[in-house]
Design a protein around this motif. Structure first.
Motif, PDB file in Angstrom:
ATOM      1  N   ALA A 189      24.645  17.594  22.561  1.00 23.37           N
ATOM      2  CA  ALA A 189      24.767  18.712  23.498  1.00 23.37           C
ATOM      3  C   ALA A 189      23.387  19.127  23.961  1.00 23.37           C
ATOM      4  N   ALA A 190      23.346  19.919  25.021  1.00 20.69           N
ATOM      5  CA  ALA A 190      22.080  20.412  25.549  1.00 20.69           C
ATOM      6  C   ALA A 190      21.303  21.126  24.449  1.00 20.69           C
ATOM      7  N   GLY A 191      20.019  20.810  24.362  1.00 23.91           N
ATOM      8  CA  GLY A 191      19.152  21.430  23.364  1.00 23.91           C
ATOM      9  C   GLY A 191      19.028  20.655  22.079  1.00 23.91           C
ATOM     10  N   ASP A 192      19.900  19.651  21.841  1.00 25.25           N
ATOM     11  CA  ASP A 192      19.801  18.840  20.634  1.00 25.25           C
ATOM     12  C   ASP A 192      18.597  17.908  20.714  1.00 25.25           C
ATOM     13  N   VAL A 193      18.039  17.588  19.562  1.00 22.38           N
ATOM     14  CA  VAL A 193      16.954  16.611  19.458  1.00 22.38           C
ATOM     15  C   VAL A 193      17.422  15.521  18.514  1.00 22.38           C
ATOM     16  N   VAL A 194      17.359  14.266  18.962  1.00 20.31           N
ATOM     17  CA  VAL A 194      17.869  13.163  18.152  1.00 20.31           C
ATOM     18  C   VAL A 194      16.755  12.145  17.900  1.00 20.31           C
ATOM     19  N   LEU A 195      16.521  11.838  16.634  1.00 16.46           N
ATOM     20  CA  LEU A 195      15.570  10.802  16.214  1.00 16.46           C
ATOM     21  C   LEU A 195      16.329   9.517  15.941  1.00 16.46           C
ATOM     22  N   VAL A 196      15.793   8.380  16.412  1.00 18.18           N
ATOM     23  CA  VAL A 196      16.353   7.060  16.119  1.00 18.18           C
ATOM     24  C   VAL A 196      15.289   6.253  15.398  1.00 18.18           C
ATOM     25  N   LYS A 197      15.598   5.796  14.164  1.00 18.46           N
ATOM     26  CA  LYS A 197      14.571   5.145  13.342  1.00 18.46           C
ATOM     27  C   LYS A 197      15.222   4.139  12.390  1.00 18.46           C
ATOM     28  N   ALA A 198      14.677   2.930  12.333  1.00 14.07           N
ATOM     29  CA  ALA A 198      15.137   1.892  11.400  1.00 14.07           C
ATOM     30  C   ALA A 198      14.174   0.723  11.463  1.00 14.07           C
ATOM     31  N   SER A 199      14.343  -0.224  10.549  1.00 10.47           N
ATOM     32  CA  SER A 199      13.585  -1.459  10.633  1.00 10.47           C
ATOM     33  C   SER A 199      14.026  -2.259  11.845  1.00 10.47           C
ATOM     34  N   ARG A 200      13.156  -3.120  12.300  1.00  5.49           N
ATOM     35  CA  ARG A 200      13.399  -3.869  13.531  1.00  5.49           C
ATOM     36  C   ARG A 200      14.718  -4.632  13.468  1.00  5.49           C
ATOM     37  N   GLY A 201      15.028  -5.190  12.305  1.00  2.03           N
ATOM     38  CA  GLY A 201      16.232  -5.998  12.173  1.00  2.03           C
ATOM     39  C   GLY A 201      17.510  -5.236  12.421  1.00  2.03           C
ATOM     40  N   ALA A 202      17.485  -3.919  12.292  1.00  3.99           N
ATOM     41  CA  ALA A 202      18.681  -3.105  12.528  1.00  3.99           C
ATOM     42  C   ALA A 202      18.969  -2.912  14.008  1.00  3.99           C
ATOM     43  N   ARG A 203      18.007  -3.166  14.857  1.00  3.90           N
ATOM     44  CA  ARG A 203      18.167  -3.115  16.320  1.00  3.90           C
ATOM     45  C   ARG A 203      18.625  -1.748  16.814  1.00  3.90           C
ATOM     46  N   LEU A 204      18.146  -0.686  16.187  1.00  6.61           N
ATOM     47  CA  LEU A 204      18.531   0.641  16.654  1.00  6.61           C
ATOM     48  C   LEU A 204      17.903   0.997  17.995  1.00  6.61           C
ATOM     49  N   ASP A 205      16.974   0.165  18.482  1.00  2.00           N
ATOM     50  CA  ASP A 205      16.484   0.369  19.845  1.00  2.00           C
ATOM     51  C   ASP A 205      17.626   0.248  20.840  1.00  2.00           C
ATOM     52  N   GLU A 206      18.692  -0.499  20.482  1.00  2.00           N
ATOM     53  CA  GLU A 206      19.864  -0.583  21.341  1.00  2.00           C
ATOM     54  C   GLU A 206      20.581   0.759  21.456  1.00  2.00           C
ATOM     55  N   VAL A 207      20.597   1.500  20.351  1.00  2.00           N
ATOM     56  CA  VAL A 207      21.189   2.841  20.374  1.00  2.00           C
ATOM     57  C   VAL A 207      20.376   3.757  21.268  1.00  2.00           C
ATOM     58  N   ALA A 208      19.053   3.716  21.088  1.00  2.00           N
ATOM     59  CA  ALA A 208      18.179   4.557  21.912  1.00  2.00           C
ATOM     60  C   ALA A 208      18.313   4.200  23.388  1.00  2.00           C
ATOM     61  N   ALA A 209      18.381   2.913  23.691  1.00  2.00           N
ATOM     62  CA  ALA A 209      18.496   2.473  25.087  1.00  2.00           C
ATOM     63  C   ALA A 209      19.811   2.936  25.695  1.00  2.00           C
ATOM     64  N   ALA A 210      20.884   2.895  24.918  1.00  2.00           N
ATOM     65  CA  ALA A 210      22.183   3.323  25.421  1.00  2.00           C
ATOM     66  C   ALA A 210      22.184   4.815  25.739  1.00  2.00           C
ATOM     67  N   LEU A 211      21.486   5.590  24.923  1.00  2.00           N
ATOM     68  CA  LEU A 211      21.407   7.038  25.178  1.00  2.00           C
ATOM     69  C   LEU A 211      20.569   7.322  26.416  1.00  2.00           C
ATOM     70  N   ALA A 212      19.482   6.582  26.578  1.00  2.00           N
ATOM     71  CA  ALA A 212      18.555   6.845  27.668  1.00  2.00           C
ATOM     72  C   ALA A 212      19.067   6.309  28.997  1.00  2.00           C
TER      73      ALA A 212
END
Length: 447
Positions: free
Chosen positions: A424-447
């Protein structure tokens, strides 16, 4: 890269020229043919699943004029038995030719290497032409590729040096002995590979042991294992940190509403105010390391402070982005270990917002203590975030540690769906993991 004819390259690496040899390489070497530049060199490796030689024509279309590999290709090719050894020999040759007037800086540590390297590159490039490691390309291939980007105009060469085994950094300093060596910390990254922190400390100390004669060691005054490395050099030592005995200190730290640090850098005879455009209190320590290395390279503290104010970090490292709908994303998804994850969680907690949501995945290569370390990170996350989202089965101990604040999800798709339904508006979300977990995909989907 300095201009080199194929005959000279072949002589340096002990290879033979196949095809038209009257070619001069004038642009950097690459491993990915799509990244070749006009006049460049494509280095081909025959891997288990992919043979780089099959992509020589692609590299040629992108501008490469020659190949370094283990068999002939459609382009003029220097054929060698061992492409990695040849690449390293060529890099050592090029830097040796440039050594007069070139200051080489090596940098290592369990965490913070790339961020500090980015800060140091900003500092040194404010003073003179600088070549630095791109991203985290810091291994037995990345270091020589960075070295080959240097040319006659380069005055500073910054080499991030990673390690997974004792001896890895010694191999890299064998290619070029740094004039300045920065050791940030001895943490838990790759603990599963090394087996103990003592082994990690031994590996990191290889940078100090491998300095050029009279080279300067830049050491973390607050890490006992790093501070002890001064015994491995007879050359000058500069220390950094917050400690009273540090040569370059970061004092008076304050964070703004987005968690960006302001502080004072102080030495025995100078001080300068710094405002970093980066997120996280830990960046002040990284900045003090960059400032100490800058001083060793002859960059005044006030010049350093100005350069730090405009610095930026490599992709997927503490990137702060506004999302549609009014939430904020803190993307630190490139890699993770327990220490760097705690630092990222501290940064999340420092950012003002409605709710703080930590999206955490697996931290790889932690060895036998992996489950306990994940659970401990979960407990820490619960003290810093309102919601802790553990992504993937391997990250379930994070949820166990976070207790009632945890949400355990099966994978990245589930994480994206959950976030889209809950942010929701005002929330702050951190995305963090080792490279093998590919959480950059989660961040990219949000952005």
């Amino acid at each position: 890269m300095i201009p080199l004819g194929l005959d000279e390259i072949a002589a340096v690496v002990g290879g033979t020229v196949q095809g038209h040899g009257a070619v001069t390489v004038t642009a950097p070497a690459v491993l990915d043919g799509r990244q070749a530049e006009p006049g460049g060199l494509f280095v081909a490796f025959a891997g288990e699943h992919v043979d780089g030689h099959d992509y020589a024509a692609q590299a040629g279309r992108a501008g490469a004029v020659a190949v370094l590999g283990s068999r002939p290709t459609p382009l003029p090719t220097v054929v060698v038995e061992d492409a990695q050894a040849a690449l390293q020999a060529l890099a050592a040759h090029v830097v040796a030719r440039l050594r007069d007037g070139l200051t080489v800086v090596g940098l290592t540590g369990s965490q913070g290497k790339t961020g500090t390297k980015d800060l140091l590159a900003a500092v040194l490039s404010s003073a003179a032409p600088t070549i630095a490691t791109i991203g985290s390309f810091n291994n037995e291939l990345g270091v020589p590729l960075t070295m080959l980007r240097a040319d006659a105009a380069t005055r500073f060469l910054v080499l991030e040096m990673g390690a997974r085994h004792v001896g890895d950094i010694a191999e890299l300093t064998g290619l070029v002995a740094p004039d300045i060596g920065v050791v940030l910390n001895v943490g838990q990254a790759h603990l599963g590979e090394f087996g103990s922190r003592e082994a990690i400390a031994e590996a990191k100390s290889e940078l100090v042991r491998g300095l050029a004669p009279g080279g300067t060691a830049v050491l973390n005054a607050e890490d006992p294992r790093v501070a002890a490395m001064r015994s491995f050099t007879d050359g000058p030592v500069l220390t950094f940190g917050r400690a009273e005995h540090a040569d370059v200190r970061a004092l008076g730290l304050a964070l703004d509403r987005l968690g960006r640090p302001a502080f004072t850098l102080r030495t025995a005879d100078a001080s300068a105010s710094v405002v970093l455009p980066l997120v996280g209190a830990h960046q002040a320590l990284n900045a003090s390391a960059a400032a100490a290395a800058g001083l060793a390279a002859g960059v005044p503290l006030k010049v350093t402070a100005s350069a730090l104010a405009t610095a930026s970090l490599s992709k997927w490292r503490m990137e702060l982005r506004a999302l549609a709908g009014g939430a904020t994303l803190l993307d630190d998804s490139y890699n993770a270990n327990p220490d760097s994850t705690r630092a990222a969680l501290d940064a999340l907690a420092a950012i003002q917002g409605r709710r703080r949501i930590a999206v955490l995945g697996e931290m790889l290569e932690l060895g036998d203590g992996s489950e306990a370390e994940h659970r401990a990170v979960g407990r820490y996350a619960a003290s810093r975030a309102d919601v802790v989202v553990a992504v993937g089965e391997a990250a379930r101990p994070i949820a166990d540690g976070a207790g009632e604040r945890a949400v355990a999800l099966a994978g990245n798709d589930a994480a994206v769906d959950w976030l889209r339904g809950h942010l929701a508006a005002g929330d702050v979300v951190l995305v963090k993991a080792s490279r093998g977990a590919r959480l950059d995909e989660v961040a990219a989907a949000l952005a």
